[in-house]
Design an enzyme around this catalytic site. Structure first.
Site, PDB file in Angstrom:
ATOM      1  N   ASN A  83       0.858  -1.183   0.000  1.00  0.00           N
ATOM      2  CA  ASN A  83       0.000   0.000   0.000  1.00  0.00           C
ATOM      3  C   ASN A  83       0.897   1.236   0.000  1.00  0.00           C
ATOM      4  O   ASN A  83       1.442   1.595   1.039  1.00  0.00           O
ATOM      5  CB  ASN A  83      -0.896  -0.051   1.256  1.00  0.00           C
ATOM      6  CG  ASN A  83      -1.738   1.201   1.419  1.00  0.00           C
ATOM      7  OD1 ASN A  83      -1.855   2.009   0.494  1.00  0.00           O
ATOM      8  ND2 ASN A  83      -2.328   1.355   2.598  1.00  0.00           N
ATOM      9  N   LYS A 115       0.110   4.247  -0.337  1.00  0.00           N
ATOM     10  CA  LYS A 115      -0.557   5.449   0.204  1.00  0.00           C
ATOM     11  C   LYS A 115      -0.298   6.634  -0.725  1.00  0.00           C
ATOM     12  O   LYS A 115      -0.222   6.452  -1.938  1.00  0.00           O
ATOM     13  CB  LYS A 115      -0.098   5.693   1.645  1.00  0.00           C
ATOM     14  CG  LYS A 115      -0.234   4.429   2.506  1.00  0.00           C
ATOM     15  CD  LYS A 115      -0.061   4.654   3.970  1.00  0.00           C
ATOM     16  CE  LYS A 115      -0.202   3.329   4.699  1.00  0.00           C
ATOM     17  NZ  LYS A 115      -0.155   3.458   6.154  1.00  0.00           N
ATOM     18  N   HIS A 122      -9.418   1.153   4.848  1.00  0.00           N
ATOM     19  CA  HIS A 122      -8.181   1.387   5.589  1.00  0.00           C
ATOM     20  C   HIS A 122      -8.469   2.365   6.728  1.00  0.00           C
ATOM     21  O   HIS A 122      -9.282   3.276   6.582  1.00  0.00           O
ATOM     22  CB  HIS A 122      -7.111   1.945   4.643  1.00  0.00           C
ATOM     23  CG  HIS A 122      -5.757   1.969   5.277  1.00  0.00           C
ATOM     24  ND1 HIS A 122      -5.385   2.926   6.185  1.00  0.00           N
ATOM     25  CD2 HIS A 122      -4.701   1.128   5.150  1.00  0.00           C
ATOM     26  CE1 HIS A 122      -4.150   2.662   6.594  1.00  0.00           C
ATOM     27  NE2 HIS A 122      -3.717   1.572   5.982  1.00  0.00           N
ATOM     28  N   GLU A 179      -6.941   4.827   7.762  1.00  0.00           N
ATOM     29  CA  GLU A 179      -6.738   6.240   7.399  1.00  0.00           C
ATOM     30  C   GLU A 179      -7.958   6.786   6.669  1.00  0.00           C
ATOM     31  O   GLU A 179      -8.320   7.947   6.841  1.00  0.00           O
ATOM     32  CB  GLU A 179      -5.459   6.374   6.550  1.00  0.00           C
ATOM     33  CG  GLU A 179      -4.212   6.168   7.410  1.00  0.00           C
ATOM     34  CD  GLU A 179      -3.012   5.587   6.675  1.00  0.00           C
ATOM     35  OE1 GLU A 179      -2.983   5.609   5.434  1.00  0.00           O
ATOM     36  OE2 GLU A 179      -2.097   5.105   7.375  1.00  0.00           O
ATOM     37  N   GLU A 199      -5.459  -4.814  10.613  1.00  0.00           N
ATOM     38  CA  GLU A 199      -4.436  -3.790  10.813  1.00  0.00           C
ATOM     39  C   GLU A 199      -4.719  -3.011  12.098  1.00  0.00           C
ATOM     40  O   GLU A 199      -5.507  -2.047  12.087  1.00  0.00           O
ATOM     41  CB  GLU A 199      -4.439  -2.798   9.634  1.00  0.00           C
ATOM     42  CG  GLU A 199      -4.104  -3.422   8.306  1.00  0.00           C
ATOM     43  CD  GLU A 199      -3.506  -2.396   7.355  1.00  0.00           C
ATOM     44  OE1 GLU A 199      -2.396  -2.633   6.873  1.00  0.00           O
ATOM     45  OE2 GLU A 199      -4.128  -1.341   7.133  1.00  0.00           O
ATOM     46  N   GLY A 245       2.429   2.385  10.816  1.00  0.00           N
ATOM     47  CA  GLY A 245       3.385   3.484  10.668  1.00  0.00           C
ATOM     48  C   GLY A 245       4.076   3.884  11.957  1.00  0.00           C
ATOM     49  O   GLY A 245       4.743   4.909  12.016  1.00  0.00           O
ATOM     50  N   SER A 252       3.384  -1.976  10.496  1.00  0.00           N
ATOM     51  CA  SER A 252       4.829  -2.060  10.738  1.00  0.00           C
ATOM     52  C   SER A 252       5.396  -3.447  10.454  1.00  0.00           C
ATOM     53  O   SER A 252       6.295  -3.921  11.160  1.00  0.00           O
ATOM     54  CB  SER A 252       5.167  -1.608  12.162  1.00  0.00           C
ATOM     55  OG  SER A 252       4.784  -0.259  12.346  1.00  0.00           O
TER      56      SER A 252
HETATM   57  P1  PGA Z   1       2.827   0.346   7.732  1.00  0.00           P
HETATM   58  O1  PGA Z   1       1.367   0.564   7.102  1.00  0.00           O
HETATM   59  O2  PGA Z   1       3.373  -0.917   7.167  1.00  0.00           O
HETATM   60  O3  PGA Z   1       3.609   1.565   7.287  1.00  0.00           O
HETATM   61  O4  PGA Z   1       2.648   0.287   9.215  1.00  0.00           O
HETATM   62  C1  PGA Z   1       0.510  -0.516   6.892  1.00  0.00           C
HETATM   63  C2  PGA Z   1      -0.778  -0.032   6.268  1.00  0.00           C
HETATM   64  O5  PGA Z   1      -1.230   1.060   6.632  1.00  0.00           O
HETATM   65  O6  PGA Z   1      -1.365  -0.708   5.402  1.00  0.00           O
END
Ligand code: PGA
Length: 253
Positions: free
Chosen positions: A9, A11, A98, A100, A170, A176, A216
């Protein structure tokens, strides 16, 4: 047998040139180095989709995903992208729900159910994200919370349609942050989700549902997470922006 999947992803990262460079690097490393049967999905920003698809071409086990879609087929929705549009540029998957998007764009379980329906009606596979905040985890009811997300957005589906869904657990506190869920924490949630799916759709469907972990996930923790019996791969954010790291994660099964 359920599929093993690693999805990147991106983003809101990478210009088109950067995105194409990253795609070429990943595709050639996948061809040269990946010996397992994992499915590799790239989810770049919308404007990259057409060109990334051309670069991926027919590379074995590589697929294209969007990061979102609108639930309407067409119309006066300025700035939005529909599922038929995604299909027309060769996308096979779309990330839905997601955290976000839930947080910054107020997406809720009901709207996500409509997006899921739009995808399935057009042959696009949803990678449906779920996960709890740190506050919910510390409150203790995190399994019920995540099960409710699945129920409200997915349990209206027929068995046949549900069998096309990929789920990504997630935990928001791990996205992140560098704070990965431990393999025990991931396995606990994935097993609970699979059990919940089994109650609704039966063991056969539950056993065949791919449930990815995201948050992460990096080359140095992917193998331990993917070794859990109910973890079928990963949804990768930060580490999907570096070809070496991303392909090392793909090789972690
Ligand atoms: P990350 O994000 O691996 O940077 O923690 C995962 C995601 O948001 O899909």
């Amino acid at each position: 047998m359920r599929k093993k999947i690693v999805a990147g992803n991106w983003k809101m990262n990478n210009t088109i040139d950067e995105g194409l460079q990253l795609t070429s690097e990943i595709a050639s490393m996948v061809v040269d180095e990946v010996a397992n049967d994992a499915i590799v999905v790239l989810a770049p920003p919308y404007i990259h989709l057409t060109k990334v698809k051309q670069l991926i071409g027919t590379t074995k086990n590589m697929y294209l995903s969007a990061q979102n879609c609108n639930e309407q087929a067409s119309g006066a929705y300025t700035g939005e992208i529909s599922v038929p549009m995604l299909v027309s540029v060769g996308a096979e998957y779309v990330i839905l729900g997601h955290s976000e998007r839930r947080e910054y764009f107020n997406e809720n379980n009901k709207q996500l159910a409509a997006k899921v329906d739009a995808c399935l009606a057009n042959g696009l596979t949803p990678i449906f994200c779920c996960g709890e905040s740190l506050e919910t985890r510390e409150g203790g009811d995190f399994i019920a919370f995540v099960c409710q997300q699945i129920k409200e957005s997915l349990f209206h589906l027929s068995k046949e349609d549900f069998s096309k869904i990929v789920i990504a657990y997630e935990p928001i506190w791990a996205i992140g942050t560098g704070m990965t869920a431990s393999s025990d924490q991931a396995q606990e949630m994935h097993a609970a989700l699979r059990g919940y799916i089994a109650e609704q759709y039966g063991n056969d469907i539950a056993d065949n549902t791919s449930i990815l972990y995201g948050g992460s996930c990096k080359p140095d923790n992917a193998a331990e997470l993917f070794a859990c019996s109910d973890v079928d791969g990963g949804l990768i954010g930060g580490a999907s922006l570096k070809s070496r790291d991303f392909v090392d994660i793909v090789k972690s099964f």
